[in-house]
Design an enzyme around this catalytic site. Structure first.
Site, PDB file in Angstrom:
ATOM      1  N   GLU A 241       0.833  -0.585   0.018  1.00 25.80           N
ATOM      2  CA  GLU A 241       0.011  -0.432   0.402  1.00 25.80           C
ATOM      3  C   GLU A 241       1.276   0.694   0.216  1.00 25.80           C
ATOM      4  O   GLU A 241       1.832   1.819   1.047  1.00 25.80           O
ATOM      5  CB  GLU A 241      -0.784  -0.221   1.448  1.00 25.80           C
ATOM      6  N   CYS A 275      -2.104   9.033   3.030  1.00 23.63           N
ATOM      7  CA  CYS A 275      -1.682   8.331   1.446  1.00 23.63           C
ATOM      8  C   CYS A 275      -3.195   9.152   0.430  1.00 23.63           C
ATOM      9  O   CYS A 275      -2.993   9.140  -0.913  1.00 23.63           O
ATOM     10  CB  CYS A 275      -1.424   7.129   1.773  1.00 23.63           C
TER      11      CYS A 275
HETATM   12  P1  NAD Z   1       8.584   5.048   4.325  1.00 24.45           P
HETATM   13  O1  NAD Z   1       8.661   4.345   2.724  1.00 24.45           O
HETATM   14  O2  NAD Z   1       9.600   5.954   4.592  1.00 24.45           O
HETATM   15  O3  NAD Z   1       9.149   4.295   5.387  1.00 24.45           O
HETATM   16  C1  NAD Z   1       7.440   3.566   6.190  1.00 24.45           C
HETATM   17  C2  NAD Z   1       8.460   2.354   5.839  1.00 24.45           C
HETATM   18  O4  NAD Z   1       8.884   1.353   5.666  1.00 24.45           O
HETATM   19  C3  NAD Z   1       8.693   2.261   8.421  1.00 24.45           C
HETATM   20  O5  NAD Z   1       8.963   1.563   8.708  1.00 24.45           O
HETATM   21  C4  NAD Z   1      10.099   2.389   7.630  1.00 24.45           C
HETATM   22  O6  NAD Z   1      10.907   2.485   8.796  1.00 24.45           O
HETATM   23  C5  NAD Z   1       9.931   0.917   6.712  1.00 24.45           C
HETATM   24  N1  NAD Z   1      11.310   0.909   5.718  1.00 24.45           N
HETATM   25  C6  NAD Z   1      12.447   1.406   5.488  1.00 24.45           C
HETATM   26  N2  NAD Z   1      12.992   0.576   4.768  1.00 24.45           N
HETATM   27  C7  NAD Z   1      12.432  -0.004   4.703  1.00 24.45           C
HETATM   28  C8  NAD Z   1      12.861  -0.649   3.673  1.00 24.45           C
HETATM   29  N3  NAD Z   1      14.424  -1.086   3.190  1.00 24.45           N
HETATM   30  N4  NAD Z   1      12.664  -2.405   3.673  1.00 24.45           N
HETATM   31  C9  NAD Z   1      11.357  -2.644   4.641  1.00 24.45           C
HETATM   32  N5  NAD Z   1      11.152  -1.572   5.531  1.00 24.45           N
HETATM   33  C10 NAD Z   1      11.587   0.056   5.342  1.00 24.45           C
HETATM   34  O7  NAD Z   1       7.790   6.117   4.278  1.00 24.45           O
HETATM   35  P2  NAD Z   1       6.669   7.054   5.092  1.00 24.45           P
HETATM   36  O8  NAD Z   1       7.760   8.352   4.676  1.00 24.45           O
HETATM   37  O9  NAD Z   1       7.247   6.074   7.017  1.00 24.45           O
HETATM   38  O10 NAD Z   1       4.896   7.051   4.714  1.00 24.45           O
HETATM   39  C11 NAD Z   1       5.182   7.536   4.185  1.00 24.45           C
HETATM   40  C12 NAD Z   1       4.669   7.068   2.988  1.00 24.45           C
HETATM   41  O11 NAD Z   1       3.632   6.192   3.159  1.00 24.45           O
HETATM   42  C13 NAD Z   1       4.035   8.126   1.650  1.00 24.45           C
HETATM   43  O12 NAD Z   1       4.369   8.527   0.356  1.00 24.45           O
HETATM   44  C14 NAD Z   1       1.802   7.708   2.124  1.00 24.45           C
HETATM   45  O13 NAD Z   1       1.601   8.050   0.817  1.00 24.45           O
HETATM   46  C15 NAD Z   1       2.328   6.401   2.220  1.00 24.45           C
HETATM   47  N6  NAD Z   1       1.036   5.725   2.741  1.00 24.45           N
HETATM   48  C16 NAD Z   1       0.716   4.934   1.623  1.00 24.45           C
HETATM   49  C17 NAD Z   1      -0.623   4.261   2.398  1.00 24.45           C
HETATM   50  C18 NAD Z   1      -1.256   3.568   1.691  1.00 24.45           C
HETATM   51  O14 NAD Z   1      -2.611   2.827   2.508  1.00 24.45           O
HETATM   52  N7  NAD Z   1      -1.379   3.381   0.823  1.00 24.45           N
HETATM   53  C19 NAD Z   1      -0.963   4.537   3.888  1.00 24.45           C
HETATM   54  C20 NAD Z   1      -0.170   5.367   4.222  1.00 24.45           C
HETATM   55  C21 NAD Z   1       0.938   5.687   4.175  1.00 24.45           C
END
Ligand code: NAD
Length: 466
Positions: A241, A275
């Site tokens: 997501e 999101c």
């Molecule tokens: P991010 O991708 O930076 O981090 C999300 C999670 O992934 C965190 O827990 C982080 O520690 C972890 N992470 C970081 N590097 C990783 C790796 N290499 N492998 C696995 N996990 C890793 O995102 P963010 O900045 O925390 O969140 C904002 C983003 O999330 C926005 O782009 C937003 O649109 C999206 N989002 C999407 C939804 C949806 O349902 N589509 C919902 C909420 C947020």
């Protein structure tokens, strides 16, 4: 503040290190959070693996009963959890209450789903029976904007289906998630639910771990691509997501005052860190000035304050990196259009007032990229076909909205948007029983509802001769 622990193999354990968690409204540290190392990550996966045979062997009713106890405890501790969420995430307290209460509601709803064996086809030769069985250890990775809702769309179906879980919240919002992890741990057998916290450094080790069978990830598109690459050699199951750049298309027959109110709320909710927030608005030329004027007035009136303050409508950005990024994007937007609002507050905290950017063109970064902050670019169109083409001209495809008095026309526009969801004259109408997921680079797979549950299972087709 009370102490916080990782949850590994039924025990509350200290991290290999600790790290501060910052209140984004004050920039003060509110707690020292345990931070896991790779040894603890491996211990969490090993515990989940060891717990899997017994947990998956239980009747589904017993797993369901454990999950419902967690929902009960969340509801009983609503006030404490909501305050903690506001302190670490920044959102106004009434919104934190909504998130916790809503998440308990979703947990209960998802726990009540079922996975019955069903006959797919039957004739004189026999019948095909569809069965569903769990995958094994699930990694659940979540971001910082809705730390609890996004955790609780993943964990209940994963566990109900008979999987065990290792969850990892975002490093800037781990505290409320750790409290909820303690509840899962209290009401379920040891090792069934584990939670580790990292400093953005253990995600890839978790997704690549050979004993993790499935990754359910919510976060940015950039990280989602890394997750997909890291699971490819073992062809693990994934649900992604990811980010969105949702367009609102405003037709020529709307009431500008009413539609501006809805657009504003849809764009600024959770300070734009959603999101599915409205991230671009295409407004018909005949309504453009009226809608922009109303939006500007709403931006002027918005109450931006610390989430614990009575009357606060919008809190700070959740973390410094996001605050810096959004400020930079607003500054850049001023070179391409007219920015109204968007000021920072002269006090500690990552506060940015809502901004409307008008008279801007499609090539500006604030239009092309997900801003994930309280900024709405408003674009003008004269031909509806052109507005739809511009809305679709993106790699993202999460959601979208159409605003019109004529619902038949709106439905026709909705049917031409390349996204996973479209709402007409409403926004983010989400129901735990209805599955959703993104198109294009906004994701893969579905969450919520029966399809969301089935994503945590393997389908097995059995032929039974007559
Ligand atoms: P991010 O991708 O930076 O981090 C999300 C999670 O992934 C965190 O827990 C982080 O520690 C972890 N992470 C970081 N590097 C990783 C790796 N290499 N492998 C696995 N996990 C890793 O995102 P963010 O900045 O925390 O969140 C904002 C983003 O999330 C926005 O782009 C937003 O649109 C999206 N989002 C999407 C939804 C949806 O349902 N589509 C919902 C909420 C947020």
């Amino acid at each position: 503040m009370d102490s916080f622990h990782l949850v590994i193999d039924g025990k509350l354990v200290d991290g290999a290190q600790t790290m501060p968690v910052i209140n984004p409204a004050t920039e003060a540290s509110i707690a020292h959070c345990p931070r896991a190392d790779e040894v603890q990550l491996n211990a969490a996966v090993a515990a989940a693996k060891a717990a899997f045979p017994a947990w998956s062997g239980l009747p589904i009713e017993e797993r369901r009963a454990g999950l419902i106890k967690v929902a009960d405890e969340m509801e009983a501790r609503l006030d404490e959890l909501s305050r903690l969420l506001t302190a670490e995430q920044g959102k106004p307290l009434d919104k934190a209450v909504e998130e916790i209460a809503g998440s308990a509601f979703i947990l209960r709803a998802l726990a009540n789903l079922d996975l019955p064996e069903r006959t797919v086809q039957e004739d004189e030769k026999g019948r095909f029976v569809e069965q569903r069985y769990p995958l094994g250890v699930v990694a659940a990775i979540t971001p910082w904007n809705f730390p609890i809702s996004l955790l609780l769309v993943k964990v209940p179906p994963a566990l109900l289906a008979g999987n065990t879980v290792v969850a990892k919240p975002a490093p800037t919002t781990p505290l409320t998630s750790l409290r909820i992890a303690e509840m899962f741990n209290r009401h379920l057998p040891a090792g069934v639910f584990n939670m580790i916290v990292d400093a953005n450094d253990l995600g890839s080790a978790l997704t690549a771990h050979p004993d993790v069978a499935k990754v359910s990830f919510t976060g940015s598109t950039a990280t989602g691509k890394k997750v997909m690459a890291s699971v490819s050699s073992l062809l693990k199951r994934i649900t992604l997501e990811l980010g969105g750049n949702d367009a609102a298309i405003v037709l020529d027959d709307v009431d500008p005052k009413e539609v501006a109110k809805n657009l504003f709320e849809g764009a600024m909710v959770n300070s734009g860190q959603v999101c599915l927030a409205i991230k671009r608005a295409y407004v018909h030329a005949s309504q453009y000035d009226a809608v922009c004027d109303e939006l500007a007035e709403l931006a002027r009136l918005a109450v931006v304050d610390e989430g614990t303050q009575q009357g606060a409508q919008y809190g700070p950005l959740q973390n410094k990196a996001q605050y810096d990024k959004v400020r930079e994007m607003i500054a850049e937007a001023a070179d391409h259009g007219r920015v109204i609002g968007g000021e920072t507050l002269d006090r500690p905290g990552y506060f940015i007032r809502p901004a409307i950017v008008r008279d801007i063109d499609d090539d500006a970064r604030i239009v092309r990229e997900e801003q994930f902050g309280p900024v709405l670019p408003v674009l003008r169109y004269t031909e509806l076909d052109d507005a739809i083409a511009r809305a679709n001209d993106t790699d993202q495809g999460l959601g979208g909205t159409v605003w019109a008095k004529d619902k038949a026309r709106a439905l026709d526009v909705a049917g031409r948007l390349e996204t996973g969801m479209v709402w007409i004259n409403s926004h983010m109408n989400i129901n735990p029983f209805i599955s959703m997921g993104g198109a294009k680079q906004s994701g893969m797979g579905q969450e919520l509802g029966q399809s969301g549950l089935e994503e945590f299972t393997q389908r097995r087709l059995v032929f039974v001769p007559a």
